[in-house]
Design a protein around this motif. Structure first.
Motif, mmCIF file in Angstrom:
data_model
loop_
_atom_site.group_PDB
_atom_site.id
_atom_site.type_symbol
_atom_site.label_atom_id
_atom_site.label_comp_id
_atom_site.label_asym_id
_atom_site.label_seq_id
_atom_site.Cartn_x
_atom_site.Cartn_y
_atom_site.Cartn_z
ATOM 1 N N GLU A 22 -89.653 29.181 25.603
ATOM 2 C CA GLU A 22 -90.759 29.805 24.868
ATOM 3 C C GLU A 22 -90.575 29.646 23.369
ATOM 4 N N ASN A 36 -79.019 25.167 34.575
ATOM 5 C CA ASN A 36 -80.033 25.617 33.621
ATOM 6 C C ASN A 36 -80.424 24.493 32.666
ATOM 7 N N VAL A 93 -93.514 28.108 33.847
ATOM 8 C CA VAL A 93 -92.092 28.381 34.014
ATOM 9 C C VAL A 93 -91.843 29.853 34.295
ATOM 10 N N LYS A 94 -92.627 30.723 33.678
ATOM 11 C CA LYS A 94 -92.366 32.162 33.779
ATOM 12 C C LYS A 94 -92.481 32.690 35.205
ATOM 13 N N PRO A 152 -83.925 34.631 32.538
ATOM 14 C CA PRO A 152 -84.719 34.996 31.356
ATOM 15 C C PRO A 152 -84.248 34.287 30.096
ATOM 16 N N ALA A 180 -88.503 21.262 32.397
ATOM 17 C CA ALA A 180 -89.592 22.188 32.072
ATOM 18 C C ALA A 180 -90.232 21.895 30.723
ATOM 19 N N VAL A 234 -85.988 30.974 29.981
ATOM 20 C CA VAL A 234 -87.398 31.168 29.654
ATOM 21 C C VAL A 234 -87.566 31.422 28.159
ATOM 22 N N THR A 235 -86.684 32.261 27.589
ATOM 23 C CA THR A 235 -86.766 32.558 26.154
ATOM 24 C C THR A 235 -86.542 31.308 25.315
ATOM 25 N N ASP A 284 -83.769 34.454 39.656
ATOM 26 C CA ASP A 284 -83.486 35.640 38.845
ATOM 27 C C ASP A 284 -82.972 36.729 39.781
ATOM 28 N N THR A 329 -95.691 26.518 29.225
ATOM 29 C CA THR A 329 -94.543 27.332 29.617
ATOM 30 C C THR A 329 -94.943 28.496 30.512
ATOM 31 N N SER A 330 -96.237 28.798 30.598
ATOM 32 C CA SER A 330 -96.677 29.855 31.516
ATOM 33 C C SER A 330 -96.335 29.509 32.959
#
Length: 585
Positions: free
Chosen positions: A151, A407, A137-138, A144, A414, A147-148, A469, A134-135
């Motif tokens: 994660e 999304n 994706v960030k 966000p 992802a 991403v949350t 973003d 997932t790093s």
């Protein structure tokens, strides 16, 4: 080199330097570092003069994953995690179970002499997304909230997969029991939550007692293993325990650790993360030749060994993506319905009534269980106000960051597999598992293809969908100004207090009065020094008041975790600068 210790040290040093160089090169090339590390590992493994000894999977499952998951959990945005805990838990549990069962039936049907428990075991290995992956994706600038969710899913779904794997492996030898599997899973989660929470609280308490930043951070390095080891001994999920300990430590660090300790944690853990993340992806590439060679030897021919593994891996990855697409589609639909069910007008009307009760314009309703004394009523009103404020803030969050179909596409694409899949596959027992080399090869290919295919094309998918973003989505855009205003108000209120005290407890007003009265007897240079010191002390008082207000605001969900952390980092930097200047005065 004859000395194995020196040889191991040389490999560790060379690997660390290689990881740093490749990550730096990846940043300049605009490529995700993990992908480049896997590619470099693959190339090195194919060199004829390089021999990579078998790497025990326990090194990754016990030595690498707990600190990485703990570190990620410490930084997990708790407010956003709470808001989307339902879909996150669904992806971490229901999606993993569904994927594992479908894959298990597939492998059972197409691989001769592979039993259903073995197929489910391999399905459990292939089902969880990789927390380290997932790093990638960030760095893409997507919402966000997405991403949350990714994660949170990757932090929790390893537990579901590994408990299911453990249950399936036990069924290979002793038969399968549905209720036994459910009981094992529940105990694994409950034990992990209890042990992780206790360890997180104890570690935080000890760290509060320890003053030095370096020693404090050293204790934090032990936390993930202190949570993992006893939980595994009790039959629970050590990885979930490490995650829970990280969440508890991360939330408590804001109020119980000093700015120096938080800064030390941040810098040192970032170093640990970079080395460990790089190591696991490099190892993933380095293991290629040994896995392929073992599978070819087991199959009897190069064509049979490679082709069978390739088509099984491609079909398995397609199954995973299809199942994930179906489940994510349900989540996207459910989130839109969730926003519609929240009645803003009703919440605002209830808030107005609470204000009327607090002002004395309405009386507190009578009834069983209602508070009687004024103190009880004040506490109940404060509690209800917090709940209403949190609900309204949650509604604003859902409306400003909806999870639409775009999304949803990112959530599907992802969900990469990674080194956890490979390490878990190598824990399959040699007894009772036919075609073990093939199963490990399939797991390796699924992880490799998923990581390279999805990881390399994900930036393109984000660009095609025109997701970014934007300033509207950025947590620092509109919130920071409002938060700064609230913090300045808290500072002004504290400084207008009649009982100002310095950090050592000395009454501030008396000190100032005495020094102003004695200015005629103090040399001018010393007077300026004393006045400057007092001004610095005033700013420390201001920062303390703002930090208290920041802690209070972090509970109602009005501001995002990113905004609150940014403000805390600014206050910490100001305080450390002021203390250095005070020491120099």
């Amino acid at each position: 080199m004859e000395d194995p210790l020196l040889f191991g040290l040389l490999i560790a040093v060379a690997g660390t330097v290689l990881i740093v160089v490749i990550n730096t090169l990846a940043q300049r090339l605009g490529v995700a570092g993990p992908l480049l590390l896997v590619a470099v590992g693959l190339v090195i493994s194919l060199l004829p003069f390089v021999h990579i000894p078998p790497i025990p999977p326990e090194w990754i499952l016990v030595g690498v994953l707990p600190p990485l998951l703990y570190s990620a959990a410490v930084k997990l945005p708790a407010i956003e995690f709470r808001r989307d805990f339902g879909p996150i838990a669904g992806m971490a549990v229901i999606l993993v179970l569904a994927s594992a069962l479908v894959l298990g039936v597939f492998f059972w049907l197409v691989i001769p002499s592979v039993s259903l428990p073995v197929g489910i075991a391999l399905g459990a290995i292939l089902s969880p997304t990789d927390a380290v992956a997932t790093s990638i994706v960030k760095k893409l600038g997507i919402s966000p909230r997405v991403v949350t969710m990714l994660e949170g899913e990757s932090l929790l779904n390893d537990a579901t997969a590994l408990v299911l794997l453990r249950t399936a492996v036990a069924a290979i030898a002793a038969g399968f029991s549905v209720w036994g599997a459910v009981g094992t899973f529940l105990w694994g989660v409950i034990a992990a939550v209890i042990v992780g929470a206790v360890v997180g609280w104890l570690v935080l308490t000890v760290r509060t007692w320890i003053g030095g930043a370096a020693a404090n951070t050293a204790i934090s390095f032990c936390a993930p293993f202190l949570a993992y080891l006893p939980t595994e001994h009790l039959g629970g999920s050590g990885l979930v325990a490490a995650v829970v300990a990280g969440i508890v430590s991360g939330q408590g660090a804001r109020g119980r650790l000093t700015p120096e300790q938080r800064l030390s944690d941040n810098l040192n853990w970032r170093t640990i993360e970079q080395v460990l993340e790089g190591a696991v992806f490099l190892v993933m590439g380095l293991e290629l030749r040994e896995i392929v060679t073992e599978n070819i030897a087991d199959a009897g021919s190069i064509w049979q060994g490679i082709w069978q593994g390739v088509w099984l891996a491609l079909v398995a990855l397609a199954i995973v993506l299809v199942v994930r697409t179906g489940y994510i589609s349900a989540i996207v639909w459910g989130q839109s319905r969730r926003v519609e069910r929240i009645d803003r007008d009703r919440l605002e009307h209830f808030s107005d009534r609470l204000d009327a009760v607090a002002d004395g314009r309405e009386s507190f309703p009578d009834g069983p269980g209602m508070p009687r004394s004024p103190q009880q009523q004040e506490r109940r009103i404060a509690m209800m106000r917090t709940r209403i404020s949190r609900s309204l803030a949650d509604l604003d969050y859902y409306q400003s960051r909806p999870v639409g179909w775009k999304n949803g596409v990112v959530l599907v694409w992802a969900g990469m597999r990674g080194v956890v899949t490979l390490a878990a596959a190598q824990t399959l027992p040699r007894d009772g598992v036919d075609h073990r080399a093939l199963l490990i090869f399939v797991a390796f290919l699924v992880a490799l293809i998923s990581l390279m295919l999805q990881g390399l094309t994900l930036p393109w998918v984000v660009r095609v969908l025109k997701l970014s973003d934007t300033d509207e989505d950025s947590p620092l855009a509109g919130e920071k100004g409002r938060l700064d205003a609230e913090l300045r108000a808290a500072s002004a209120q504290a400084l207008s207090s009649g009982d100002l005290r310095k950090h050592d407890g000395t009454p501030f007003t008396e000190t100032v009065t005495e020094r102003i009265r004695d200015q005629l007897t103090i040399p001018p240079d010393e007077t300026r020094s004393l006045v400057a010191r007092e001004m610095l002390e005033l700013r420390l008082i201001s920062i303390t008041a703002m930090r208290r207000r920041l802690a209070a605001l972090s509970h109602d969900g009005t501001y995002s975790s990113a905004t609150l952390r940014h403000a805390l980092a600014e206050l910490d930097a100001d305080e450390m600068s002021l203390r250095l200047r005070i020491d120099d005065e």
